[in-house]
Enzyme design. Structure first.
Site, PDB file in Angstrom:
ATOM      1  N   GLU A   1      -4.469  -4.949  19.399  1.00  0.00           N
ATOM      2  CA  GLU A   1      -3.554  -5.083  18.252  1.00  0.00           C
ATOM      3  C   GLU A   1      -2.593  -3.907  18.153  1.00  0.00           C
ATOM      4  OE1 GLU A   1      -5.752  -5.410  14.594  1.00  0.00           O
ATOM      5  OE2 GLU A   1      -4.034  -4.703  13.440  1.00  0.00           O
TER       6      GLU A   1
ATOM      7  N   ASP B   1      -6.438  -3.312   1.503  1.00  0.00           N
ATOM      8  CA  ASP B   1      -5.316  -3.095   0.585  1.00  0.00           C
ATOM      9  C   ASP B   1      -4.530  -4.379   0.306  1.00  0.00           C
ATOM     10  OD1 ASP B   1      -4.855  -1.695   3.413  1.00  0.00           O
ATOM     11  OD2 ASP B   1      -2.967  -2.657   2.863  1.00  0.00           O
TER      12      ASP B   1
ATOM     13  N   ASN C   1       0.821  -1.211   0.000  1.00  0.00           N
ATOM     14  CA  ASN C   1       0.000   0.000   0.000  1.00  0.00           C
ATOM     15  C   ASN C   1       0.858   1.267   0.000  1.00  0.00           C
ATOM     16  OD1 ASN C   1      -2.213   1.651   0.202  1.00  0.00           O
ATOM     17  ND2 ASN C   1      -2.825   1.004   2.259  1.00  0.00           N
TER      18      ASN C   1
ATOM     19  N   HIS D   1     -15.126  -5.237  11.098  1.00  0.00           N
ATOM     20  CA  HIS D   1     -14.766  -3.899  11.590  1.00  0.00           C
ATOM     21  C   HIS D   1     -16.009  -3.060  11.849  1.00  0.00           C
ATOM     22  CE1 HIS D   1     -10.447  -3.465   9.753  1.00  0.00           C
ATOM     23  NE2 HIS D   1     -10.613  -4.618  10.371  1.00  0.00           N
TER      24      HIS D   1
ATOM     25  N   ARG E   1       0.132 -11.590  13.270  1.00  0.00           N
ATOM     26  CA  ARG E   1      -0.739 -11.027  12.226  1.00  0.00           C
ATOM     27  C   ARG E   1      -0.074 -10.874  10.859  1.00  0.00           C
ATOM     28  NH1 ARG E   1      -5.119  -8.923  12.369  1.00  0.00           N
ATOM     29  NH2 ARG E   1      -4.569  -6.945  11.362  1.00  0.00           N
TER      30      ARG E   1
ATOM     31  N   ARG F   1     -14.226  -5.813  15.669  1.00  0.00           N
ATOM     32  CA  ARG F   1     -13.218  -4.825  16.073  1.00  0.00           C
ATOM     33  C   ARG F   1     -13.887  -3.465  16.202  1.00  0.00           C
ATOM     34  NH1 ARG F   1      -8.308  -2.397  12.328  1.00  0.00           N
ATOM     35  NH2 ARG F   1      -9.888  -0.834  11.870  1.00  0.00           N
TER      36      ARG F   1
ATOM     37  N   TRP G   1       1.615   6.609  12.371  1.00  0.00           N
ATOM     38  CA  TRP G   1       0.218   6.535  11.942  1.00  0.00           C
ATOM     39  C   TRP G   1      -0.289   5.116  12.191  1.00  0.00           C
ATOM     40  CZ3 TRP G   1      -2.560   3.741   8.137  1.00  0.00           C
ATOM     41  CH2 TRP G   1      -3.934   4.105   8.089  1.00  0.00           C
TER      42      TRP G   1
ATOM     43  N   HIS H   1      -3.382 -10.689   8.642  1.00  0.00           N
ATOM     44  CA  HIS H   1      -3.828  -9.333   8.304  1.00  0.00           C
ATOM     45  C   HIS H   1      -4.787  -9.380   7.104  1.00  0.00           C
ATOM     46  CE1 HIS H   1      -2.397  -5.018   7.116  1.00  0.00           C
ATOM     47  NE2 HIS H   1      -3.478  -4.976   7.862  1.00  0.00           N
TER      48      HIS H   1
ATOM     49  N   GLU I   1      -9.084 -11.539  10.133  1.00  0.00           N
ATOM     50  CA  GLU I   1      -9.642 -10.195   9.914  1.00  0.00           C
ATOM     51  C   GLU I   1     -10.408 -10.165   8.592  1.00  0.00           C
ATOM     52  OE1 GLU I   1      -6.720  -7.119   9.288  1.00  0.00           O
ATOM     53  OE2 GLU I   1      -8.105  -5.561   9.957  1.00  0.00           O
TER      54      GLU I   1
ATOM     55  N   HIS J   1      -2.964   0.668  16.461  1.00  0.00           N
ATOM     56  CA  HIS J   1      -2.231   1.154  15.281  1.00  0.00           C
ATOM     57  C   HIS J   1      -0.934   1.864  15.654  1.00  0.00           C
ATOM     58  CE1 HIS J   1      -2.248   2.026  10.888  1.00  0.00           C
ATOM     59  NE2 HIS J   1      -2.958   0.917  10.897  1.00  0.00           N
TER      60      HIS J   1
ATOM     61  N   ASP K   1      -7.653  -2.076  17.519  1.00  0.00           N
ATOM     62  CA  ASP K   1      -6.353  -1.826  16.895  1.00  0.00           C
ATOM     63  C   ASP K   1      -5.836  -0.468  17.351  1.00  0.00           C
ATOM     64  OD1 ASP K   1      -4.156  -1.584  15.255  1.00  0.00           O
ATOM     65  OD2 ASP K   1      -5.227  -2.029  13.382  1.00  0.00           O
TER      66      ASP K   1
ATOM     67  N   TYR L   1      -7.524   6.927  13.326  1.00  0.00           N
ATOM     68  CA  TYR L   1      -7.311   5.692  12.573  1.00  0.00           C
ATOM     69  C   TYR L   1      -8.558   4.797  12.642  1.00  0.00           C
ATOM     70  CZ  TYR L   1      -6.513   0.945  11.526  1.00  0.00           C
ATOM     71  OH  TYR L   1      -6.704  -0.306  11.002  1.00  0.00           O
TER      72      TYR L   1
ATOM     73  N   GLU M   1       1.476  -7.152  11.409  1.00  0.00           N
ATOM     74  CA  GLU M   1       1.039  -6.913  10.025  1.00  0.00           C
ATOM     75  C   GLU M   1       2.126  -6.266   9.169  1.00  0.00           C
ATOM     76  OE1 GLU M   1      -2.481  -4.539  11.012  1.00  0.00           O
ATOM     77  OE2 GLU M   1      -1.499  -2.803  10.110  1.00  0.00           O
TER      78      GLU M   1
HETATM   79  C1  GCO Z   1      -5.556  -3.514   9.912  1.00  0.00           C
HETATM   80  C2  GCO Z   1      -4.522  -2.534   9.483  1.00  0.00           C
HETATM   81  C3  GCO Z   1      -4.800  -1.735   8.255  1.00  0.00           C
HETATM   82  C4  GCO Z   1      -3.537  -0.970   7.847  1.00  0.00           C
HETATM   83  C5  GCO Z   1      -3.359  -0.959   6.362  1.00  0.00           C
HETATM   84  C6  GCO Z   1      -2.068  -0.301   5.946  1.00  0.00           C
HETATM   85  O1  GCO Z   1      -5.488  -3.932  11.051  1.00  0.00           O
HETATM   86  O2  GCO Z   1      -6.383  -3.890   9.098  1.00  0.00           O
HETATM   87  O3  GCO Z   1      -3.968  -1.857  10.552  1.00  0.00           O
HETATM   88  O4  GCO Z   1      -5.904  -0.910   8.414  1.00  0.00           O
HETATM   89  O5  GCO Z   1      -3.570   0.335   8.314  1.00  0.00           O
HETATM   90  O6  GCO Z   1      -3.400  -2.258   5.881  1.00  0.00           O
HETATM   91  O7  GCO Z   1      -1.843  -0.467   4.582  1.00  0.00           O
HETATM   92 MG    MG Z   2      -3.895  -3.280  12.161  1.00  0.00          MG
END
Ligand code: GCO
Ligand code: MG
Length: 406
Positions: free
Chosen positions: A239, A319, A37, A122, A286, A147, A406, A315, A342, A215, A213, A159, A265
């Protein structure tokens, strides 16, 4: 089964996807996902210019030898671009082997260990009420795990929570297609998230598994505070509570809380997660087939994780292409230490015209049709109608302007 041709496609049916097609002299083909991505063209060039020439004439049956050739043989090991390229080649070769054998890939891995792959969905919202309403929709559809992500009061853009403009992925990019920026405040976040899960347990009782998550936003001790605060609401997992590079960070969190931890991930190889698996400082790994060396790479990690009570949670974001998701479904049907999968969606109306895939969802579980190989098909003419568009993930800044994770 000699490899005759290798093709790379970058198409954007809603999101950018990098697709690899390996064609044999017999006219069979295998498909792989190489989507990184925000850096799609780098992996496409790596595949076209460096990997494809080495594959021509090789026996497509020799999955392990080709994996080692592209890993050990390049001298520059690991790395997201290299490992995504290896991942795509590996998936395409498993797809080909399945097609040659007339068997779905999970049969080649060792057969079925369960009837389907349990998914988590989600749910997100601008308020707690809206988030729980979104979760209710999944629960009503039969999902057993959701989630929860909620906008943080006082922060513009959080996020996992889409504002109205962000509903179209490309509209969230600025006019010049440069990374959008989002503010972050750890204090505001930590003071708010326990309320979300308190409200969720009050509404849903124990009838559903809840996940969250972070993040990568917290330090280990902040993550420990959050894990402790969430203990009464017994999450399925928390996560990416910290940035993932330092494998010792999860051990710090672990000393303070029984909230289960998931991470991985952004990992590309078993070396990225070996320490935290051995130390039993995580509960779910993940990694994605697309980013961690394909089915062969992920299978090695999952088997190793099993020795230390670590289960899988591959994961599954939007994307990763339907080919990558299919790889996870085959792995998930087989892997003995399966945890959860997921699920955002397998496709959209537009991407469904480019990729067809052999999965359906019933009661929060993905069921796979028994097609040979991975079971996904790719329509090249449709893909041509959706050319690549430059796009980036957002970046985060603290309220004083400091760049953050991020
Ligand atoms: C998730 C991830 C995604 C990522 C993305 C980045 O848990 O699904 O954190 O939302 O942010 O795949 O490219
Ligand atoms: Mg994630």
């Amino acid at each position: 089964m000699k490899i005759q041709d290798v093709k790379v496609f970058v198409a954007s049916p809603g999101r950018n996807f990098v697709t690899l097609k390996i064609i044999t002299e017999e006219g069979l083909y295998g498909l792989g996902d190489a989507t990184v991505n925000g850096r799609e063209l780098a992996v496409a060039a790596y595949l076209k210019d460096h990997v494809a020439p080495c594959l021509i004439g090789k026996d497509a049956h020799n999955i392990e030898d080709i994996w080692q050739y592209l890993y050990r043989g390049v001298y520059w090991r690991k790395g997201p671009i290299n490992m995504a390229a290896i991942g795509a080649v590996d998936m395409a070769l498993w797809d080909l082997k399945g097609k040659a054998a007339g068997l779905p890939v999970y049969q080649l891995l060792g057969g079925r260990s369960r009837k389907g792959v349990t998914l988590y969905a989600h749910a997100q919202g601008a308020t707690i009420e809206e988030t729980l309403g979104a979760a209710q929709v999944w629960i009503d559809k039969g999902f057993k795990a959701v989630r929860l992500q909620c906008a943080i009061p006082g922060l513009e853009g959080t996020y996992g929570v889409k504002t109205k403009e962000q509903k179209d992925y490309f509209a969230m990019q600025s006019k010049r297609y440069l990374p959008p920026e989002e503010p972050w405040s750890t204090a505001k976040y930590l003071n708010f998230i326990p309320d979300l899960f308190k409200a969720a347990r009050e509404r849903f009782g124990d009838s559903v598994e809840l996940l969250h998550d972070v993040h990568h936003r917290l330090t280990p001790i902040e993550a420990a505070r959050l894990g402790k605060a969430l203990e009464p609401y017994h999450l399925f997992f928390l996560e990416d509570a910290v940035a993932a590079e330092n494998q010792e960070s999860c051990a710090v969190i672990r000393q303070h809380t029984t909230t289960p931890l998931a991470i991985g991930e952004i990992y590309n190889t078993i070396w990225d997660c070996k320490g935290m698996i051995e130390n039993q400082s995580i509960d779910y790994i993940r990694v994605a087939a697309t980013h961690a060396g394909g089915i062969s790479g992920v299978r090695r990690i999952a088997d190793y994780a099993g020795l230390f009570h670590v289960r899988t949670a591959f994961h599954g974001p939007p994307d990763i292409s339907p080919i990558g998701h299919a790889a996870h479904m085959h792995l998930g049907l087989w892997v003995p230490n399966f945890g959860i999968q997921e699920f955002v969606r397998f496709g959209t109306e537009v991407s469904d015209r480019v990729f067809s895939y052999p999965m359906r969802v019933e009661d929060g579980m993905a069921l796979l049709e028994d097609k040979p190989g991975l079971g996904v098909d790719f329509n090249e003419d449709e893909a041509d109608l959706h050319p690549y568009k430059r796009s980036y993930l957002p970046v985060s800044r603290l309220e004083d302007g400091t760049l953050w994770n991020w």
